[in-house]
Scaffold this motif. Sequence first.
Motif, PDB file in Angstrom:
ATOM      1  N   VAL A   1      34.590  46.014  56.568  1.00  0.00           N
ATOM      2  CA  VAL A   1      33.234  46.705  56.683  1.00  0.00           C
ATOM      3  C   VAL A   1      32.295  45.791  57.009  1.00  0.00           C
ATOM      4  N   SER A   2      32.587  44.548  56.616  1.00  0.00           N
ATOM      5  CA  SER A   2      31.482  43.363  56.907  1.00  0.00           C
ATOM      6  C   SER A   2      32.099  42.237  56.806  1.00  0.00           C
ATOM      7  N   PRO A   3      32.318  41.575  57.817  1.00  0.00           N
ATOM      8  CA  PRO A   3      32.952  40.034  58.069  1.00  0.00           C
ATOM      9  C   PRO A   3      32.008  39.105  57.452  1.00  0.00           C
ATOM     10  N   GLN A   4      30.719  39.124  57.196  1.00  0.00           N
ATOM     11  CA  GLN A   4      30.031  38.179  56.503  1.00  0.00           C
ATOM     12  C   GLN A   4      30.279  38.004  55.058  1.00  0.00           C
ATOM     13  N   ARG A   5      31.158  38.915  54.286  1.00  0.00           N
ATOM     14  CA  ARG A   5      31.227  38.580  52.925  1.00  0.00           C
ATOM     15  C   ARG A   5      32.468  38.171  52.954  1.00  0.00           C
ATOM     16  N   ASP A   6      33.001  37.353  51.858  1.00  0.00           N
ATOM     17  CA  ASP A   6      34.267  36.960  51.350  1.00  0.00           C
ATOM     18  C   ASP A   6      34.865  37.439  49.948  1.00  0.00           C
ATOM     19  N   ILE A   7      35.311  38.760  49.889  1.00  0.00           N
ATOM     20  CA  ILE A   7      35.722  39.382  48.477  1.00  0.00           C
ATOM     21  C   ILE A   7      37.334  39.630  48.846  1.00  0.00           C
ATOM     22  N   HIS A   8      38.077  39.352  47.692  1.00  0.00           N
ATOM     23  CA  HIS A   8      39.448  39.601  48.036  1.00  0.00           C
ATOM     24  C   HIS A   8      39.926  40.704  47.210  1.00  0.00           C
ATOM     25  N   ILE A   9      40.945  41.214  47.025  1.00  0.00           N
ATOM     26  CA  ILE A   9      41.636  42.204  46.198  1.00  0.00           C
ATOM     27  C   ILE A   9      42.391  41.350  45.154  1.00  0.00           C
ATOM     28  N   ASP A  10      41.422  41.195  44.059  1.00  0.00           N
ATOM     29  CA  ASP A  10      41.828  40.010  43.028  1.00  0.00           C
ATOM     30  C   ASP A  10      42.607  40.890  41.834  1.00  0.00           C
ATOM     31  N   LEU A  11      43.882  40.902  41.711  1.00  0.00           N
ATOM     32  CA  LEU A  11      44.534  41.750  40.912  1.00  0.00           C
ATOM     33  C   LEU A  11      44.707  40.883  39.486  1.00  0.00           C
ATOM     34  N   GLY A  12      44.052  39.727  39.398  1.00  0.00           N
ATOM     35  CA  GLY A  12      44.357  39.133  38.206  1.00  0.00           C
ATOM     36  C   GLY A  12      45.821  38.727  37.959  1.00  0.00           C
ATOM     37  N   SER A  13      46.343  38.988  36.801  1.00  0.00           N
ATOM     38  CA  SER A  13      47.844  38.537  36.732  1.00  0.00           C
ATOM     39  C   SER A  13      48.372  40.059  36.445  1.00  0.00           C
ATOM     40  N   THR A  14      47.874  41.209  36.652  1.00  0.00           N
ATOM     41  CA  THR A  14      48.517  42.554  36.566  1.00  0.00           C
ATOM     42  C   THR A  14      49.421  43.011  37.678  1.00  0.00           C
ATOM     43  N   GLY A  15      49.279  42.420  39.030  1.00  0.00           N
ATOM     44  CA  GLY A  15      50.157  42.536  40.148  1.00  0.00           C
ATOM     45  C   GLY A  15      50.487  44.040  40.255  1.00  0.00           C
ATOM     46  N   ARG A  16      49.407  44.963  40.010  1.00  0.00           N
ATOM     47  CA  ARG A  16      49.430  46.101  40.432  1.00  0.00           C
ATOM     48  C   ARG A  16      48.365  46.798  41.129  1.00  0.00           C
ATOM     49  N   MET A  17      48.731  47.661  42.200  1.00  0.00           N
ATOM     50  CA  MET A  17      47.578  48.290  42.887  1.00  0.00           C
ATOM     51  C   MET A  17      47.941  49.692  43.121  1.00  0.00           C
ATOM     52  N   GLY A  18      46.965  50.654  42.753  1.00  0.00           N
ATOM     53  CA  GLY A  18      47.082  52.165  42.874  1.00  0.00           C
ATOM     54  C   GLY A  18      46.755  52.692  44.504  1.00  0.00           C
TER      55      GLY A  18
END
Length: 184
Positions: free
Chosen positions: A161-178
């Motif tokens: 949506v916005s190339p100005q931001r640098d935010i990642h999909i930070d799963l921690g140590s869970t290693g799971r995404m729904g």
Amino acid sequence: MLAALAGLAGCGARPDVRPLPEPAGAQPVSLATPTSGEPSCATGLRFISGYTDAAMGLRVMSVEVVNCGTQPVELNGYPQVKLLDEHWQPLAVEIINGSGGIAVVGGFDDAPQPIVVQPGESAKSAFMWRNTYTSDEPPQVGSHVDIAAAPGGAVQSLLPVSPQRDIHIDLGSTGRMGVRAWYR
């Protein structure tokens, strides 16, 4: 100050206006792609990431697919997703259809329904994950997402949506995404 604004108005200059974030506390997600500019519509579909709503370690990011082709597209199921690190290497994470018990979010576990997306229309999905640490495993951080509308479909990189931001999909140590099924 008023004189400066009047001067700008007289020159025809207009300050850039940024859109307001969607939900309260939402932040745009930047999942950089290796190409610049608007992606082509060679496959007839364009994928766009939405805003991430983050609360108490739970993250939900909306995803949209736009039919930019000339023929209707039928969707019935879940987007096919691969999470990649900053070097474009696949992460060893579990991609789950539905919430997989990560959290209870209205509509996230609704069964897939067939929908027809006409040219110019769109459908939505979402990703859900928790940024928590439950072990001594190193954090899993996705910097890029490859996505297809269905199994065997053409894979594209998710457009931010916005190339100005640098935010990642930070799963921690869970290693799971729904992943939520496609819906209107």
